[in-house]
Scaffold this active site. Structure first.
Site, PDB file in Angstrom:
ATOM      1  N   GLY A  36       0.822  -1.204   0.000  1.00 51.88           N
ATOM      2  CA  GLY A  36       0.000   0.000   0.000  1.00 51.88           C
ATOM      3  C   GLY A  36       0.855   1.253   0.000  1.00 51.88           C
ATOM      4  N   GLY A  38       1.541   5.011   1.969  1.00 53.45           N
ATOM      5  CA  GLY A  38       1.343   5.845   3.145  1.00 53.45           C
ATOM      6  C   GLY A  38       1.528   7.304   2.783  1.00 53.45           C
ATOM      7  CB  VAL A  43       3.670  -0.119   3.148  1.00 46.19           C
ATOM      8  CG1 VAL A  43       3.963  -1.230   4.153  1.00 46.19           C
ATOM      9  CG2 VAL A  43       3.460   1.214   3.863  1.00 46.19           C
ATOM     10  CG  ASP A 196      -1.538  10.406  12.843  1.00 43.24           C
ATOM     11  OD1 ASP A 196      -2.715  10.834  12.708  1.00 43.24           O
ATOM     12  OD2 ASP A 196      -0.789  10.164  11.886  1.00 43.24           O
TER      13      ASP A 196
END
Length: 412
Positions: A36, A38, A43, A196
């Site tokens: 994926g 970020g 990643v 976060d």
């Protein structure tokens, strides 16, 4: 029985290359797949060529990290407030900070994420992704973090617009919420504020274990206190006190608010506070109106309302969440005790830990430079010796530096 090694390996110059079959190699790791994207890079799923173990590798584009660093530095220069153009002395302040940043990067290849590294290297918890190695790719200006593989990706993908995601099942909602709760309790017990908390930073392993990750915004309040300065995190998950101009807030309640927003998303497949711009989202949070679509669940909505209580002083605490009937399933479910959950207490993470997180590297770099110079000197000596030998063999004259001169070609 030997204690598990929790040290983090640092590779100052990691080579990124191509394998024989056209694949990507990062240091000692073979990239198997892309998992994926970020906010700072890609990643990957990767396999160690030494051990055969499979990990996730997070790619950090240094250009994006520098922008984040500069924004934080300018906020600090403005007393925690965002930078506004056209203010006296701001250009000079920015130039000074950029120069300071450049000096730090020259001496520390990982300075852009050294706080994250200082935190990550000391944490040990089943619901927190472990950091194993950090690699610095100087050629492509990229950092790579080797962490636990969570190949099922984020627990849920939520949008701050009107788009909806699939709600989780009641069973999964409870399971993943309690996983995240235990991870957050552990962090707070270590004096760490995550700042976060969101589904994107809650990753699932192959065995459906949730692991909290990404400590890029995390902070350790000074002197063991609970106050933090400046707003940070993803707007849709930020507590209302972060949307105000307060110079300091209490960190733990802000994390609890964010976890409450995540729980809302798990249940309803959307966020309680939405908007097409950051300002719209902040206005929505500031208004404080929360609606609960779908079937009515008194216990769940009570928990949500208490986690998203606008006043941080009266917001529910983690200890109280532990005892909430929705969490305990009316006494049929029991979390591990706080003592068991937080048994792996780490040493206090100090400013010195952050500043010296890569101290061994600083000790090695002069040696690397010294060996490089030594190789150059040896090569020069070898070349000179070979030149002298050729001069003897062919009776060629030498110049003042011992290099053989090329004889003039005879004129025709």
């Amino acid at each position: 029985m030997h204690e598990e090694d929790t040290s983090v390996k640092y590779s100052v110059t990691a080579e990124v290359s191509e394998s024989n079959d056209g694949g990507m190699l990062v240091g000692d790791y073979t990239i198997l797949d892309e998992l994926g994207h970020g906010s700072f890079g890609v990643v990957y799923m990767a396999k160690s060529r030494k051990t055969g173990e499979v990990y996730a590798i997070k790619e950090y584009n240094k250009a994006n990290l520098r922008k984040r660093q500069q924004m934080g530095m300018m906020r600090g220069a403005r007393g925690g407030m965002p930078m506004r153009p056209g203010r006296g002395g701001l250009f000079a302040a920015r130039q000074m900070l950029l120069k300071q940043q450049g000096n730090e990067e020259d001496s520390d290849p990982f300075y852009l994420i050294k706080t994250e590294l200082a935190i990550s290297k000391k944490l040990k918890h089943p619901h927190i992704a472990r950091l194993y190695e950090v690699l610095n790719d100087t050629k492509h200006d990229v950092l790579y973090l080797v962490i636990d593989l969570c190949n099922k990706g984020p627990v849920q993908e939520l949008s701050s617009t009107d788009a909806k995601a699939s709600p989780l099942s009641a069973e999964d909602t409870h399971k993943y919420f309690t996983h995240a709760l235990l991870a957050l309790e552990y962090l707070h017990e270590q004096g760490i504020i995550h700042r976060d908390i969101k589904p994107d930073n809650m990753l699932l392993t192959e065995d459906n274990v949730l692991k909290l990750t990404d400590f890029g915004e995390s902070i350790m309040p000074e002197d063991g206190g609970h106050k933090v300065k400046g707003a940070s995190g993803t707007p849709a998950f930020m507590a209302p006190e972060l949307c105000q101009d307060a110079s300091e807030i209490t960190g733990e309640p802000a994390d609890i608010w964010s976890l409450g927003v995540c729980l809302y998303g798990f249940v309803y497949g959307e966020l309680p506070f939405k908007g097409s711009t950051v300002f719209d989202i902040i206005d929505s949070i500031s208004a404080g109106e929360i609606s609960y679509p779908g079937p009515y669940d008194e216990q769940l909505q009570n928990l949500l309302s208490r986690m998203m209580e606008r006043n941080p002083d009266t917001r529910i605490t983690i200890s109280e969440i532990r005892e909430h009937p929705w969490v305990t399933q009316n006494g049929t479910f029991e979390l591990p005790s706080k003592e068991i959950n937080c048994q792996h207490i780490v040493d206090t993470i100090t400013k010195e830990d952050v500043d010296n997180v890569l101290q061994p590297i600083f000790d090695i770099i002069p040696l690397i430079n010294a060996f490089a110079k030594l190789r150059i000197i040896r090569r020069r000596i070898r070349d000179k010796h070979e030149a002298e030998q050729r001069a003897k063999d062919h009776d060629l004259p030498e110049d003042s530096e011992g290099n053989t001169k090329k004889q003039k070609e005879p004129k025709e």
